[in-house]
Design an enzyme around this catalytic site. Structure first.
Site, PDB file in Angstrom:
ATOM      1  N   CYS A 104       0.897  -1.154   0.000  1.00 52.47           N
ATOM      2  CA  CYS A 104       0.000   0.000   0.000  1.00 52.47           C
ATOM      3  C   CYS A 104       0.930   1.197   0.000  1.00 52.47           C
ATOM      4  O   CYS A 104       1.570   1.479   1.007  1.00 52.47           O
ATOM      5  CB  CYS A 104      -0.919   0.032   1.219  1.00 52.47           C
ATOM      6  SG  CYS A 104      -1.802   1.608   1.308  1.00 52.47           S
ATOM      7  N   CYS A 107      -0.530   4.098   2.575  1.00 51.82           N
ATOM      8  CA  CYS A 107      -0.536   3.908   4.034  1.00 51.82           C
ATOM      9  C   CYS A 107      -0.266   2.443   4.349  1.00 51.82           C
ATOM     10  O   CYS A 107       0.857   1.988   4.238  1.00 51.82           O
ATOM     11  CB  CYS A 107      -1.825   4.419   4.653  1.00 51.82           C
ATOM     12  SG  CYS A 107      -3.326   3.999   3.740  1.00 51.82           S
ATOM     13  N   SER A 108      -1.299   1.695   4.729  1.00 49.19           N
ATOM     14  CA  SER A 108      -1.048   0.299   5.102  1.00 49.19           C
ATOM     15  C   SER A 108      -2.266  -0.578   4.840  1.00 49.19           C
ATOM     16  O   SER A 108      -2.562  -1.479   5.615  1.00 49.19           O
ATOM     17  CB  SER A 108      -0.652   0.224   6.575  1.00 49.19           C
ATOM     18  OG  SER A 108      -1.660   0.825   7.366  1.00 49.19           O
ATOM     19  N   CYS A 109      -3.016  -0.312   3.758  1.00 53.66           N
ATOM     20  CA  CYS A 109      -4.206  -1.103   3.443  1.00 53.66           C
ATOM     21  C   CYS A 109      -3.807  -2.572   3.260  1.00 53.66           C
ATOM     22  O   CYS A 109      -2.812  -2.874   2.603  1.00 53.66           O
ATOM     23  CB  CYS A 109      -4.882  -0.563   2.185  1.00 53.66           C
ATOM     24  SG  CYS A 109      -5.471   1.126   2.423  1.00 53.66           S
TER      25      CYS A 109
HETATM   26 FE    FE Z   1      -3.389   2.071   2.887  1.00 52.19          FE
END
Ligand code: FE
Length: 199
Positions: A104, A107-109
């Protein structure tokens, strides 16, 4: 104003996060007990074992594999896996010609219902920026040397879609049952920074 920004930049991220949490609690926007429970669920009860069950089923049931590649969200829901960050799952399949890896960049999906919470390296800005530009090099540094003959595809997960890698079934596993395959399948293989090794 400028000095204030500079000071904030040097406040450790943990303190800034705590300050934000305090503010949200104070304004009544979140309930600390609900948050703690939520985090505990994803840390302890939901993890990569779910994803491994999906992969093992796909390896042993060609019709399920087809449904999984056709519509990841509904196919994983057949096994009872759904919830936040699992609303739109797309499964990408590794093959002799293609290796898939997920990131991602924003961010951190991450597909929580299948893999639990993302590991620290997945959230690391270095991984997020570099794997897009030099995937072969980054994978090699993480211990995975992808043969030059294989194309590497990088998939950018987002709030709209979360990608999940269906790894290749390793050699020497023809006689194994779905249940026996599950323990071989690792989180990293389902993100695409590793492959599933032979038993
Ligand atoms: Fe994300």
């Amino acid at each position: 104003m400028t000095s204030e920004l500079t000071v904030n930049d040097h406040v450790p991220i943990q303190l800034r996060t705590e300050a934000l949490e305090d503010l949200l609690v104070e304004r009544g926007l979140i309930d600390r007990a609900v948050m703690d429970n939520f985090i505990k669920t994803y840390e302890q009860d939901v993890g990569p074992l779910n994803g491994a069950k999906v992969v093992a089923k796909a390896w042993t049931d060609p019709e399920y594999r087809e449904r999984l590649l056709d519509n990841g969200t509904t196919a994983v829901a057949e096994l009872g896996f759904k919830g936040p960050q699992g609303e739109h799952i797309v499964v990408v399949q590794n093959s002799a010609d293609v290796h898939n890896v997920v990131v991602c960049t924003l961010c951190s999906c991450y597909p929580w219902p299948l893999l639990g919470l993302p590991p620290a390296w997945y959230k690391d800005p270095a991984y997020r920026s570099r794997v897009v530009k030099e995937p072969r090099q980054v994978l090699s540094e993480m211990g995975l040397d992808v043969p030059e003959s294989k194309e590497i595809k990088v998939w950018d997960s987002s709030s709209e879609v979360r990608f999940f890698v269906l790894p290749e079934r390793p050699a020497g596993t023809d006689g194994l049952s779905e249940e026996e395959l599950v323990p071989l399948i690792t989180r990293d293989a389902m993100v695409g920074v590793a492959v599933v090794g032979s038993p």
